[in-house]
Design a protein around this motif. Sequence first.
Motif, PDB file in Angstrom:
ATOM      1  N   PRO A  32       5.816  38.429 -22.255  1.00  0.00           N
ATOM      2  CA  PRO A  32       7.082  38.484 -21.346  1.00  0.00           C
ATOM      3  C   PRO A  32       8.130  37.429 -21.454  1.00  0.00           C
ATOM      4  O   PRO A  32       7.516  36.064 -22.161  1.00  0.00           O
ATOM      5  CB  PRO A  32       6.433  38.446 -19.856  1.00  0.00           C
ATOM      6  N   PRO A  33       9.062  37.518 -21.015  1.00  0.00           N
ATOM      7  CA  PRO A  33      10.318  36.272 -21.117  1.00  0.00           C
ATOM      8  C   PRO A  33       9.889  35.070 -20.361  1.00  0.00           C
ATOM      9  O   PRO A  33       8.963  35.248 -19.408  1.00  0.00           O
ATOM     10  CB  PRO A  33      11.363  36.795 -20.384  1.00  0.00           C
ATOM     11  N   ASN A  34       9.970  33.685 -21.038  1.00  0.00           N
ATOM     12  CA  ASN A  34       9.556  32.507 -20.272  1.00  0.00           C
ATOM     13  C   ASN A  34       8.127  32.409 -20.197  1.00  0.00           C
ATOM     14  O   ASN A  34       7.753  31.856 -19.519  1.00  0.00           O
ATOM     15  CB  ASN A  34      10.300  32.391 -19.035  1.00  0.00           C
ATOM     16  N   VAL A  35       7.274  33.127 -21.321  1.00  0.00           N
ATOM     17  CA  VAL A  35       5.921  32.723 -21.034  1.00  0.00           C
ATOM     18  C   VAL A  35       5.458  32.193 -22.438  1.00  0.00           C
ATOM     19  O   VAL A  35       5.840  32.852 -23.592  1.00  0.00           O
ATOM     20  CB  VAL A  35       5.149  34.275 -20.785  1.00  0.00           C
ATOM     21  N   GLY A  36       4.986  31.372 -22.520  1.00  0.00           N
ATOM     22  CA  GLY A  36       4.444  30.547 -23.720  1.00  0.00           C
ATOM     23  C   GLY A  36       2.911  30.886 -24.082  1.00  0.00           C
ATOM     24  O   GLY A  36       2.313  31.454 -23.320  1.00  0.00           O
ATOM     25  N   ARG A  37       2.519  30.613 -25.164  1.00  0.00           N
ATOM     26  CA  ARG A  37       1.220  30.776 -25.606  1.00  0.00           C
ATOM     27  C   ARG A  37       0.596  29.733 -26.709  1.00  0.00           C
ATOM     28  O   ARG A  37       1.506  29.398 -27.423  1.00  0.00           O
ATOM     29  CB  ARG A  37       1.032  32.097 -26.463  1.00  0.00           C
ATOM     30  N   GLY A  38      -0.274  29.060 -26.237  1.00  0.00           N
ATOM     31  CA  GLY A  38      -0.870  27.986 -27.130  1.00  0.00           C
ATOM     32  C   GLY A  38      -2.326  27.977 -27.674  1.00  0.00           C
ATOM     33  O   GLY A  38      -3.013  28.877 -27.063  1.00  0.00           O
ATOM     34  N   LEU A  39      -2.601  27.422 -28.701  1.00  0.00           N
ATOM     35  CA  LEU A  39      -3.689  27.614 -29.188  1.00  0.00           C
ATOM     36  C   LEU A  39      -4.252  26.571 -30.122  1.00  0.00           C
ATOM     37  O   LEU A  39      -3.455  26.007 -30.886  1.00  0.00           O
ATOM     38  CB  LEU A  39      -4.127  28.692 -30.086  1.00  0.00           C
ATOM     39  N   ALA A  40      -5.468  25.708 -29.734  1.00  0.00           N
ATOM     40  CA  ALA A  40      -5.609  24.438 -30.345  1.00  0.00           C
ATOM     41  C   ALA A  40      -7.086  24.286 -30.611  1.00  0.00           C
ATOM     42  O   ALA A  40      -7.941  24.901 -29.664  1.00  0.00           O
ATOM     43  CB  ALA A  40      -5.046  23.258 -29.757  1.00  0.00           C
ATOM     44  N   LEU A  41      -7.630  23.427 -31.483  1.00  0.00           N
ATOM     45  CA  LEU A  41      -9.211  23.256 -31.736  1.00  0.00           C
ATOM     46  C   LEU A  41      -9.037  21.718 -31.856  1.00  0.00           C
ATOM     47  O   LEU A  41      -8.313  21.080 -32.743  1.00  0.00           O
ATOM     48  CB  LEU A  41      -9.766  23.871 -33.076  1.00  0.00           C
ATOM     49  N   SER A  42      -9.967  21.095 -31.323  1.00  0.00           N
ATOM     50  CA  SER A  42     -10.168  19.621 -31.351  1.00  0.00           C
ATOM     51  C   SER A  42     -11.887  19.352 -31.462  1.00  0.00           C
ATOM     52  O   SER A  42     -12.808  20.069 -30.919  1.00  0.00           O
ATOM     53  CB  SER A  42      -9.423  18.842 -30.233  1.00  0.00           C
ATOM     54  N   GLU A  43     -12.224  18.137 -31.776  1.00  0.00           N
ATOM     55  CA  GLU A  43     -13.535  17.542 -31.656  1.00  0.00           C
ATOM     56  C   GLU A  43     -13.347  16.296 -31.094  1.00  0.00           C
ATOM     57  O   GLU A  43     -12.223  15.123 -31.586  1.00  0.00           O
ATOM     58  CB  GLU A  43     -14.053  17.411 -33.180  1.00  0.00           C
ATOM     59  N   ARG A  44     -14.015  15.924 -30.273  1.00  0.00           N
ATOM     60  CA  ARG A  44     -14.290  14.612 -29.648  1.00  0.00           C
ATOM     61  C   ARG A  44     -15.715  14.114 -29.451  1.00  0.00           C
ATOM     62  O   ARG A  44     -16.264  14.908 -28.856  1.00  0.00           O
ATOM     63  CB  ARG A  44     -13.301  14.770 -28.537  1.00  0.00           C
ATOM     64  N   GLY A  45     -15.814  13.195 -30.073  1.00  0.00           N
ATOM     65  CA  GLY A  45     -17.180  12.539 -29.843  1.00  0.00           C
ATOM     66  C   GLY A  45     -17.606  12.360 -28.491  1.00  0.00           C
ATOM     67  O   GLY A  45     -16.512  11.840 -27.730  1.00  0.00           O
ATOM     68  N   ILE A  46     -18.737  12.576 -27.936  1.00  0.00           N
ATOM     69  CA  ILE A  46     -19.046  12.185 -26.573  1.00  0.00           C
ATOM     70  C   ILE A  46     -19.574  10.610 -26.516  1.00  0.00           C
ATOM     71  O   ILE A  46     -19.699  10.402 -25.214  1.00  0.00           O
ATOM     72  CB  ILE A  46     -19.929  13.111 -25.874  1.00  0.00           C
ATOM     73  N   GLY A  47     -20.001  10.045 -27.196  1.00  0.00           N
ATOM     74  CA  GLY A  47     -20.331   8.712 -27.261  1.00  0.00           C
ATOM     75  C   GLY A  47     -21.897   8.965 -26.725  1.00  0.00           C
ATOM     76  O   GLY A  47     -22.349   9.799 -26.574  1.00  0.00           O
ATOM     77  N   GLY A  48     -22.515   7.735 -26.430  1.00  0.00           N
ATOM     78  CA  GLY A  48     -23.517   7.573 -26.000  1.00  0.00           C
ATOM     79  C   GLY A  48     -23.716   6.737 -24.380  1.00  0.00           C
ATOM     80  O   GLY A  48     -22.478   6.359 -23.782  1.00  0.00           O
ATOM     81  N   GLY A  49     -24.934   6.310 -24.014  1.00  0.00           N
ATOM     82  CA  GLY A  49     -25.020   5.626 -22.933  1.00  0.00           C
ATOM     83  C   GLY A  49     -26.269   5.648 -22.313  1.00  0.00           C
ATOM     84  O   GLY A  49     -27.079   6.264 -22.700  1.00  0.00           O
ATOM     85  N   GLU A  50     -26.296   5.309 -20.977  1.00  0.00           N
ATOM     86  CA  GLU A  50     -27.483   5.210 -20.451  1.00  0.00           C
ATOM     87  C   GLU A  50     -27.342   6.003 -18.927  1.00  0.00           C
ATOM     88  O   GLU A  50     -26.548   5.805 -18.182  1.00  0.00           O
ATOM     89  CB  GLU A  50     -28.067   3.701 -19.944  1.00  0.00           C
ATOM     90  N   SER A  51     -28.398   6.731 -18.462  1.00  0.00           N
ATOM     91  CA  SER A  51     -28.273   7.298 -17.288  1.00  0.00           C
ATOM     92  C   SER A  51     -29.782   7.697 -16.786  1.00  0.00           C
ATOM     93  O   SER A  51     -30.700   7.580 -17.597  1.00  0.00           O
ATOM     94  CB  SER A  51     -27.762   8.817 -17.301  1.00  0.00           C
ATOM     95  N   HIS A  52     -29.941   7.715 -15.478  1.00  0.00           N
ATOM     96  CA  HIS A  52     -31.427   7.825 -15.097  1.00  0.00           C
ATOM     97  C   HIS A  52     -31.483   8.708 -14.016  1.00  0.00           C
ATOM     98  O   HIS A  52     -30.222   9.264 -13.280  1.00  0.00           O
ATOM     99  CB  HIS A  52     -31.705   6.461 -14.312  1.00  0.00           C
ATOM    100  N   VAL A  53     -32.615   9.714 -14.254  1.00  0.00           N
ATOM    101  CA  VAL A  53     -32.675  10.573 -13.187  1.00  0.00           C
ATOM    102  C   VAL A  53     -34.325  10.758 -12.722  1.00  0.00           C
ATOM    103  O   VAL A  53     -35.060  10.343 -13.265  1.00  0.00           O
ATOM    104  CB  VAL A  53     -32.542  12.093 -13.775  1.00  0.00           C
TER     105      VAL A  53
END
Length: 171
Positions: A32-53
């Motif tokens: 429809p008029p004034n409607v956009g559409r986009g598509l992308a792909l990305s990779e992002r490392g999540i890294g590390g760290g410490e957590s406790h449960v």
Amino acid sequence: ERPVVDVTWQNIQARAVLERAAEAIGWGTPKPPNVGRGLALSERGIGGGESHVEIAVGADGRVSVHTGVPDTGTGIYTILQQVVAEVVGVPLGTIDVGAMDTAHSPIDPGTGGSKTTHITGRAALDAAQVLRARLNDVAAARLGVEPEQVAIDGGMARADGQAVELATLAR
């Protein structure tokens, strides 16, 4: 395009993924008029760290899961429930998850990006595996079998035609 970090990706299916995603969103269909559409792909490392449960089984058979991470909309409490339910062998509805107050909370660096699922989820997995091993030991002693013979499912420990509730084991 090359990634921001200096890495060469190999054996990835980016083109196929993008083509299927484009098809799924109707990329080639009129908009429809004034409607956009986009598509992308990305990779992002999540890294590390410490957590406790911290995980405990109460005398009533309910499982308490405590973390220093507040659920800020990431769904981390649901993820922790699912991990613990799968490893320990208890129904989702018997697991209570929450953040402890700062005086008693396990150490955690906090939420951020996708790291919460990976890091805190891994802490829950590790804690659940320790709890499961302890429950297997207690159940085995009670049922007169070896720990590796114990199967836990639905909040019941079973072996050699015998069964005992986790609530009984916790008491």
